[in-house]
Design a protein around this motif. Structure first.
Motif, PDB file in Angstrom:
ATOM      1  N   ARG A 136       0.831  -1.204   0.000  1.00  0.00           N
ATOM      2  CA  ARG A 136       0.000   0.000   0.000  1.00  0.00           C
ATOM      3  C   ARG A 136       0.869   1.259   0.000  1.00  0.00           C
ATOM      4  NH1 ARG A 136      -1.192   2.357   4.736  1.00  0.00           N
ATOM      5  NH2 ARG A 136      -2.594   4.153   4.709  1.00  0.00           N
ATOM      6  N   ARG A 137       1.919   1.273   0.798  1.00  0.00           N
ATOM      7  CA  ARG A 137       2.802   2.441   0.850  1.00  0.00           C
ATOM      8  C   ARG A 137       3.481   2.653  -0.503  1.00  0.00           C
ATOM      9  NH1 ARG A 137       5.680   5.571   4.496  1.00  0.00           N
ATOM     10  NH2 ARG A 137       7.763   6.181   3.805  1.00  0.00           N
ATOM     11  N   GLU A 138       3.933   1.575  -1.116  1.00  0.00           N
ATOM     12  CA  GLU A 138       4.593   1.700  -2.420  1.00  0.00           C
ATOM     13  C   GLU A 138       3.636   2.255  -3.457  1.00  0.00           C
ATOM     14  OE1 GLU A 138       5.998  -2.252  -3.061  1.00  0.00           O
ATOM     15  OE2 GLU A 138       7.787  -1.990  -1.780  1.00  0.00           O
ATOM     16  N   ARG A 139       2.361   1.850  -3.386  1.00  0.00           N
ATOM     17  CA  ARG A 139       1.357   2.373  -4.317  1.00  0.00           C
ATOM     18  C   ARG A 139       1.164   3.878  -4.106  1.00  0.00           C
ATOM     19  NH1 ARG A 139      -1.860   0.521  -8.436  1.00  0.00           N
ATOM     20  NH2 ARG A 139      -3.702   1.404  -7.426  1.00  0.00           N
ATOM     21  N   LEU A 140       1.076   4.302  -2.873  1.00  0.00           N
ATOM     22  CA  LEU A 140       0.874   5.720  -2.588  1.00  0.00           C
ATOM     23  C   LEU A 140       2.068   6.550  -3.048  1.00  0.00           C
ATOM     24  CD1 LEU A 140      -0.723   5.545   0.987  1.00  0.00           C
ATOM     25  CD2 LEU A 140      -1.867   5.632  -1.235  1.00  0.00           C
ATOM     26  N   LEU A 141       3.285   6.041  -2.822  1.00  0.00           N
ATOM     27  CA  LEU A 141       4.477   6.751  -3.284  1.00  0.00           C
ATOM     28  C   LEU A 141       4.498   6.852  -4.799  1.00  0.00           C
ATOM     29  CD1 LEU A 141       7.140   5.209  -0.876  1.00  0.00           C
ATOM     30  CD2 LEU A 141       6.313   7.576  -0.863  1.00  0.00           C
ATOM     31  N   GLU A 142       4.075   5.795  -5.470  1.00  0.00           N
ATOM     32  CA  GLU A 142       4.020   5.832  -6.937  1.00  0.00           C
ATOM     33  C   GLU A 142       3.015   6.880  -7.410  1.00  0.00           C
ATOM     34  OE1 GLU A 142       2.851   2.997 -10.764  1.00  0.00           O
ATOM     35  OE2 GLU A 142       2.789   2.181  -8.726  1.00  0.00           O
ATOM     36  N   LEU A 143       1.866   6.953  -6.764  1.00  0.00           N
ATOM     37  CA  LEU A 143       0.856   7.937  -7.137  1.00  0.00           C
ATOM     38  C   LEU A 143       1.373   9.356  -6.946  1.00  0.00           C
ATOM     39  CD1 LEU A 143      -1.962   8.880  -7.894  1.00  0.00           C
ATOM     40  CD2 LEU A 143      -2.711   8.362  -5.545  1.00  0.00           C
ATOM     41  N   LEU A 144       2.040   9.612  -5.835  1.00  0.00           N
ATOM     42  CA  LEU A 144       2.593  10.943  -5.572  1.00  0.00           C
ATOM     43  C   LEU A 144       3.663  11.311  -6.593  1.00  0.00           C
ATOM     44  CD1 LEU A 144       2.745  10.682  -1.704  1.00  0.00           C
ATOM     45  CD2 LEU A 144       1.466  12.421  -2.967  1.00  0.00           C
ATOM     46  N   ASP A 145       4.504  10.352  -6.961  1.00  0.00           N
ATOM     47  CA  ASP A 145       5.555  10.631  -7.933  1.00  0.00           C
ATOM     48  C   ASP A 145       4.955  10.933  -9.309  1.00  0.00           C
ATOM     49  OD1 ASP A 145       8.614  10.467  -8.399  1.00  0.00           O
ATOM     50  OD2 ASP A 145       7.763   9.286 -10.045  1.00  0.00           O
ATOM     51  N   ARG A 146       3.956  10.176  -9.718  1.00  0.00           N
ATOM     52  CA  ARG A 146       3.286  10.420 -10.996  1.00  0.00           C
ATOM     53  C   ARG A 146       2.648  11.805 -11.009  1.00  0.00           C
ATOM     54  NH1 ARG A 146       0.842   5.941 -14.029  1.00  0.00           N
ATOM     55  NH2 ARG A 146      -0.997   7.269 -14.081  1.00  0.00           N
ATOM     56  N   THR A 147       2.061  12.176  -9.886  1.00  0.00           N
ATOM     57  CA  THR A 147       1.398  13.478  -9.812  1.00  0.00           C
ATOM     58  C   THR A 147       2.411  14.614  -9.862  1.00  0.00           C
ATOM     59  OG1 THR A 147      -0.349  12.456  -8.484  1.00  0.00           O
ATOM     60  CG2 THR A 147      -0.244  14.847  -8.491  1.00  0.00           C
ATOM     61  N   ALA A 148       3.545  14.435  -9.187  1.00  0.00           N
ATOM     62  CA  ALA A 148       4.595  15.458  -9.241  1.00  0.00           C
ATOM     63  C   ALA A 148       5.082  15.649 -10.675  1.00  0.00           C
ATOM     64  CB  ALA A 148       5.758  15.064  -8.328  1.00  0.00           C
ATOM     65  N   SER A 149       5.252  14.555 -11.401  1.00  0.00           N
ATOM     66  CA  SER A 149       5.677  14.652 -12.804  1.00  0.00           C
ATOM     67  C   SER A 149       4.621  15.378 -13.646  1.00  0.00           C
ATOM     68  CB  SER A 149       5.929  13.255 -13.375  1.00  0.00           C
ATOM     69  OG  SER A 149       6.992  12.621 -12.683  1.00  0.00           O
ATOM     70  N   TYR A 150       3.349  15.112 -13.353  1.00  0.00           N
ATOM     71  CA  TYR A 150       2.274  15.793 -14.078  1.00  0.00           C
ATOM     72  C   TYR A 150       2.321  17.299 -13.812  1.00  0.00           C
ATOM     73  CZ  TYR A 150      -2.401  17.595 -14.944  1.00  0.00           C
ATOM     74  OH  TYR A 150      -3.456  18.362 -15.363  1.00  0.00           O
ATOM     75  N   TYR A 151       2.449  17.700 -12.555  1.00  0.00           N
ATOM     76  CA  TYR A 151       2.528  19.115 -12.217  1.00  0.00           C
ATOM     77  C   TYR A 151       3.721  19.781 -12.910  1.00  0.00           C
ATOM     78  CZ  TYR A 151      -0.874  18.427  -8.400  1.00  0.00           C
ATOM     79  OH  TYR A 151      -1.996  18.159  -7.646  1.00  0.00           O
TER      80      TYR A 151
END
Length: 604
Positions: free
Chosen positions: A112-127
């Motif tokens: 679950r933690r790895e999934r959340l970190l992946e989501l945050l990283d993808r979002t940072a790249s989008y921003y």
């Protein structure tokens, strides 16, 4: 939490290029057959005393006694625990880590933690993409440029922009396979109060990713672009991943520079940190507008022992500095203050004066205790007797535990001059009634610790112990000769130092592989073995080993003679005769070694 297999750890250790790893922190040069040397990355020095044995993958500093293997090197330079060091090295050398069998609940939490970190990283790249590509972000780009920030530094810190649409991140994350629950957990989405529908938490804001020590995005700090868009700064909500009071903005980029500089600069805001890094002050981190917390001070202490506070000169900034001193209490940290003009933050100063001027300001930082005394003096009334009494009362805690020192004398002179009193009267009035006999007052422990600065935890090793260590290093360098020499000596009689005695006992069984069989909890022995292995990078000769062996025998006889004389018992003539024989053998061995061109020894 996942536990990695012992095989994985060994695969990582085998994959590490020790020369390449250490060279990223300090320049190394060849100093022996299997020894590299350079300036120590853990303390300031001008003459190289830091040695690396690349084959054994160990390092040792003969100045500050820092020692260890690739894992401890990364732990010290990156400020991470063993697991973090293992993961960083695995990433660096492309080693896949295998985990031991986990409790199903632990495995689920990790996934679950790895999934959340992946989501945050993808979002940072989008921003990031939005900031540089979207027409809507032009105003944000103009604002950042007006602050003097260039594209390279913004890209390095992954600064981005959240568009004004209410569902861009929501829809993109759904397409990526992420659930609404995961969006809520990361703080990227929230529910409408009216109809409970989800929408993007961050909109029309400049986005500053907040990362951990490994650079993994944990959350965001977001600056509004409109005046009627409260709050001005909006952070990711506190959760399992993000805790604002534990993080330091930019720490993952500043850590290596802080290690080399021996200090870390602390600012308040995101753009302050960016401007300082752009100006070349790469050892700067930010506290994100909050008062320094205990976890943040622990993290700063891991980065460097000297903390330079470059906080705004307003009331809030001064309160933050006072809070920093309280949090630093009892730690071996040197707390200093970078003087900033009222009304200007570091980013504005860098823009107005340039990077060199800001660097000069940092170089003129003052000890916190001096800053604190000056601030108290500037806020009181020194012109009336009552005002002077109140100032002295306020100053008494500052001097309460301040040790006798040049700093103490300087502060006494400063107070005396400002209050138009004699030095002797100031000392008398600042002294605590319980310790009236003391020649000076003391200060609260936070300011006292800040005035003292860091202290060394390692003493100098005396000549006797150096001889024992030199012999043991030669045994490692020449294991065949070394084993015979070790077996011919008595551990109790020939090794006076208890730690060297333990090392000799260990090496009798592990001379070919000195690190094997060490107790993980015996850090003292592990550090000595690391030192000996680094020393052994220069193999020496059989003659040199004989010189060191005879020195141990001579030292044993000297101790026996001294003990006999101290006790007044027995005749020492036989011991004196034995000493002359050993001395003669030693002189012959030295002559032979010098003729062989073996160079100097640790003896004579």
């Amino acid at each position: 939490m996942a536990r990695y297999t012992a095989e994985s750890k060994e695969l990582v250790r085998d994959a590490v290029d020790m020369e390449e790893l250490v060279s990223s922190r300090t320049e190394l040069r060849r100093a022996g057959v299997n020894r590299l040397q350079g300036l120590c990355p853990f303390h300031d020095e001008r003459t190289p005393s830091f040695g690396v044995n690349p084959a054994e993958k160990l390092y040792y500093c003969f100045g500050c006694q820092a020692s260890g293997d690739p894992f401890t090197f990364v732990m010290e330079t990156e400020g991470v625990d063993f697991k973090g060091a293992l993961e960083l090295l695995a990433d660096r050398y492309n080693v896949r880590l295998e985990t031991e069998a986990e409790d199903p609940r632990d495995a689920e939490r990790r996934r679950r933690r790895e999934r959340l970190l992946e989501l945050l990283d993808r979002t940072a790249s989008y921003y990031e993409r939005v900031l540089w590509e979207a027409e809507e972000a032009a105003r944000a780009r103009d604002y950042l440029a007006a602050r003097g920030l260039t594209e390279p530094i913004l890209r390095e810190f992954r600064v981005g922009y959240a568009p004004s649409a209410w569902d861009r991140v929501l829809l993109a994350s759904r397409r990526g396979g992420f659930s609404e629950a995961e969006l809520y957990e990361t703080g990227l989405a929230q529910r409408s109060k009216r109809d409970q529908k989800p929408y993007d938490r961050f909109r029309e804001r400049i986005m500053f990713p907040l990362a951990d020590g490994r650079g993994r995005v944990l959350g965001f700090g977001a600056r509004a672009m409109r005046d009627n868009q409260p709050p001005k700064y909006l952070n990711t909500a506190e959760g399992d991943l993000f805790h604002k009071g534990r993080e330091l903005y930019g720490a993952h980029l500043a850590r290596a520079h802080a290690t080399r500089a021996g200090s870390v600069i602390v600012c308040e805001g995101y753009t302050d940190v960016l401007a300082m890094h752009q100006a070349g002050l790469r050892h700067t981190v930010g506290i994100m507008g909050t008062a320094l917390t205990e976890p943040q001070m622990v993290e700063l202490g891991r980065m460097a022992s000297r903390i330079e506070l470059a906080l705004d000169a307003d009331a809030a900034g001064q309160r933050a500095m006072a809070r920093a001193a309280r949090v630093a209490e009892g730690r071996k940290l040197e707390l200093r203050v970078v003087a900033l003009p009222p009304g200007q933050d570091p980013a504005e100063l860098v823009g107005a004066e340039g990077g060199e001027a800001m660097t000069e300001r940092v170089s003129r930082s003052m000890p916190f205790v001096l800053f604190h005394v000056d601030r108290l003096l500037s806020t009181g009334d020194p012109d009336s007797p009552e005002g002077r009494d109140r100032l002295l009362e306020a100053l008494r805690p500052v001097f309460h535990s301040l040790p006798a020192s040049a700093m103490q004398q300087e502060l006494v002179r400063r107070v005396a001059g400002r209050l138009a009193l004699s030095d002797a009267l100031v000392v008398s009035m600042l002294s605590d009634a319980k310790s009236a006999g003391s020649s000076a007052g003391n200060g609260d422990s936070a300011t006292a610790g800040s005035a003292r600065g860091p202290t060394s935890t390692h003493g100098q090793v005396d000549r006797r112990v150096q001889t024992e260590r030199a012999f043991l290093a030669l045994c490692i360098a020449r294991p065949g000769d070394g084993r015979r020499a070790l077996l011919g000596l008595s551990l109790e009689e020939h090794f006076s130092d208890p730690l060297c005695r333990r090392a000799a006992a260990h090496l009798r069984e592990h001379l070919e592989s000195p690190r094997e069989g060490l107790d993980d909890d015996d850090t003292e022995l592990a550090a000595l073995i690391a030192e000996l292995v680094v020393r052994a990078g220069e193999p020496g000769t059989p003659g040199l080993m004989e010189v060191e062996r005879l020195q141990l025998m001579l030292a044993r006889v000297d101790r026996q003679i001294a003990a006999a004389l101290a006790s007044g018992e027995g005749d020492v003539s036989e011991l004196a005769e034995e000493r002359e024989k050993v001395r003669a053998l030693l002189d012959d061995a030295v002559d032979r070694t010098m003729q062989e061109g073996a160079g100097s020894t640790s003896a004579i």
